[in-house]
Design a protein around this motif. Sequence first.
Motif, PDB file in Angstrom:
ATOM      1  N   ILE A  51     -51.339  26.622 -35.455  1.00  0.00           N
ATOM      2  CA  ILE A  51     -49.969  26.111 -35.522  1.00  0.00           C
ATOM      3  C   ILE A  51     -49.283  26.281 -34.177  1.00  0.00           C
ATOM      4  O   ILE A  51     -48.576  25.379 -33.700  1.00  0.00           O
ATOM      5  N   LEU A  52     -49.478  27.415 -33.539  1.00  0.00           N
ATOM      6  CA  LEU A  52     -48.885  27.666 -32.227  1.00  0.00           C
ATOM      7  C   LEU A  52     -49.415  26.680 -31.192  1.00  0.00           C
ATOM      8  O   LEU A  52     -48.648  26.168 -30.366  1.00  0.00           O
ATOM      9  N   LEU A  53     -50.691  26.372 -31.224  1.00  0.00           N
ATOM     10  CA  LEU A  53     -51.266  25.400 -30.297  1.00  0.00           C
ATOM     11  C   LEU A  53     -50.631  24.026 -30.488  1.00  0.00           C
ATOM     12  O   LEU A  53     -50.224  23.379 -29.510  1.00  0.00           O
ATOM     13  N   VAL A  54     -50.517  23.580 -31.734  1.00  0.00           N
ATOM     14  CA  VAL A  54     -49.889  22.282 -32.002  1.00  0.00           C
ATOM     15  C   VAL A  54     -48.425  22.289 -31.560  1.00  0.00           C
ATOM     16  O   VAL A  54     -47.937  21.321 -30.963  1.00  0.00           O
ATOM     17  N   PHE A  55     -47.713  23.382 -31.809  1.00  0.00           N
ATOM     18  CA  PHE A  55     -46.308  23.491 -31.414  1.00  0.00           C
ATOM     19  C   PHE A  55     -46.161  23.436 -29.889  1.00  0.00           C
ATOM     20  O   PHE A  55     -45.297  22.725 -29.362  1.00  0.00           O
ATOM     21  N   VAL A  56     -46.992  24.160 -29.173  1.00  0.00           N
ATOM     22  CA  VAL A  56     -46.902  24.181 -27.702  1.00  0.00           C
ATOM     23  C   VAL A  56     -47.239  22.816 -27.122  1.00  0.00           C
ATOM     24  O   VAL A  56     -46.542  22.312 -26.227  1.00  0.00           O
ATOM     25  N   ILE A  57     -48.294  22.185 -27.618  1.00  0.00           N
ATOM     26  CA  ILE A  57     -48.660  20.856 -27.127  1.00  0.00           C
ATOM     27  C   ILE A  57     -47.549  19.858 -27.431  1.00  0.00           C
ATOM     28  O   ILE A  57     -47.173  19.040 -26.578  1.00  0.00           O
ATOM     29  N   MET A  60     -41.303  17.333 -23.543  1.00  0.00           N
ATOM     30  CA  MET A  60     -40.693  17.622 -22.243  1.00  0.00           C
ATOM     31  C   MET A  60     -41.193  16.651 -21.172  1.00  0.00           C
ATOM     32  O   MET A  60     -40.416  16.244 -20.301  1.00  0.00           O
ATOM     33  N   LEU A  61     -42.463  16.274 -21.212  1.00  0.00           N
ATOM     34  CA  LEU A  61     -43.064  15.491 -20.131  1.00  0.00           C
ATOM     35  C   LEU A  61     -43.271  14.012 -20.474  1.00  0.00           C
ATOM     36  O   LEU A  61     -43.585  13.236 -19.579  1.00  0.00           O
ATOM     37  N   THR A  62     -43.138  13.631 -21.679  1.00  0.00           N
ATOM     38  CA  THR A  62     -43.527  12.348 -22.266  1.00  0.00           C
ATOM     39  C   THR A  62     -45.040  12.343 -22.468  1.00  0.00           C
ATOM     40  O   THR A  62     -45.792  12.932 -21.676  1.00  0.00           O
ATOM     41  N   PRO A  63     -45.503  11.702 -23.531  1.00  0.00           N
ATOM     42  CA  PRO A  63     -46.929  11.732 -23.853  1.00  0.00           C
ATOM     43  C   PRO A  63     -47.836  11.199 -22.747  1.00  0.00           C
ATOM     44  O   PRO A  63     -48.903  11.770 -22.500  1.00  0.00           O
ATOM     45  N   SER A  64     -47.447  10.152 -22.058  1.00  0.00           N
ATOM     46  CA  SER A  64     -48.330   9.591 -21.027  1.00  0.00           C
ATOM     47  C   SER A  64     -48.520  10.562 -19.864  1.00  0.00           C
ATOM     48  O   SER A  64     -49.631  10.721 -19.361  1.00  0.00           O
ATOM     49  N   VAL A  65     -47.438  11.241 -19.456  1.00  0.00           N
ATOM     50  CA  VAL A  65     -47.546  12.225 -18.369  1.00  0.00           C
ATOM     51  C   VAL A  65     -48.371  13.427 -18.834  1.00  0.00           C
ATOM     52  O   VAL A  65     -49.228  13.929 -18.100  1.00  0.00           O
ATOM     53  N   TYR A  66     -48.139  13.869 -20.076  1.00  0.00           N
ATOM     54  CA  TYR A  66     -48.897  15.004 -20.594  1.00  0.00           C
ATOM     55  C   TYR A  66     -50.394  14.687 -20.621  1.00  0.00           C
ATOM     56  O   TYR A  66     -51.211  15.489 -20.171  1.00  0.00           O
ATOM     57  N   TYR A  67     -50.772  13.543 -21.185  1.00  0.00           N
ATOM     58  CA  TYR A  67     -52.191  13.173 -21.258  1.00  0.00           C
ATOM     59  C   TYR A  67     -52.813  13.061 -19.865  1.00  0.00           C
ATOM     60  O   TYR A  67     -53.951  13.453 -19.646  1.00  0.00           O
TER      61      TYR A  67
END
Length: 169
Positions: A112-118, A124-131
């Motif tokens: 759960i913590l991993l999903v929350f952090v991701i 914060m970064l937008t999905p495209s920047v994160y990926y």
Amino acid sequence: MSVDKALDKTSDFLEEDNVLKRPLRILAAAFANYSNEKELQRAANRFADSISTTFARVFISDLLYAEREGSHVLSASLLELNMSMEQQRETIITVKTANNDPITLGLYVNLILLVFVIGTFMLMLTPSVYYKLQFQTQIGLYFLGFIVGSLFLAFAISMILARPKLDYQ
């Protein structure tokens, strides 16, 4: 009944795939054919070492005593050993039940913590920047490998802790 015959009869009652069948037969042969006390003691120690439990040591001690003093006391000592083994098994099951919930909770909290952090990083970064940062940079891939490896290690440790041994050494 002599100790060697009792061991041989006991091994006959065990199923063919039981891991104790062969060691019991070897031990029965040792009790039937020993020439001196040291030879019998070595064979008995080999049996106890192959099983490597405290209960095996007590069993061997009872058998050696019965061989020296007569098998009339063997029944009572084996019943006491059986009660000790059952008590140990019940204690382990109780401990396992008590420890299972916190171990399982700890494992799921990690996920759960991993999903929350991701999710937080994605927001914060937008999905495209994160990926792009996670999968297209070397450090992002290293961290992903470290995180996934840590989760598998935590899972393996929780599985080990959830299955305590049924014997003490």
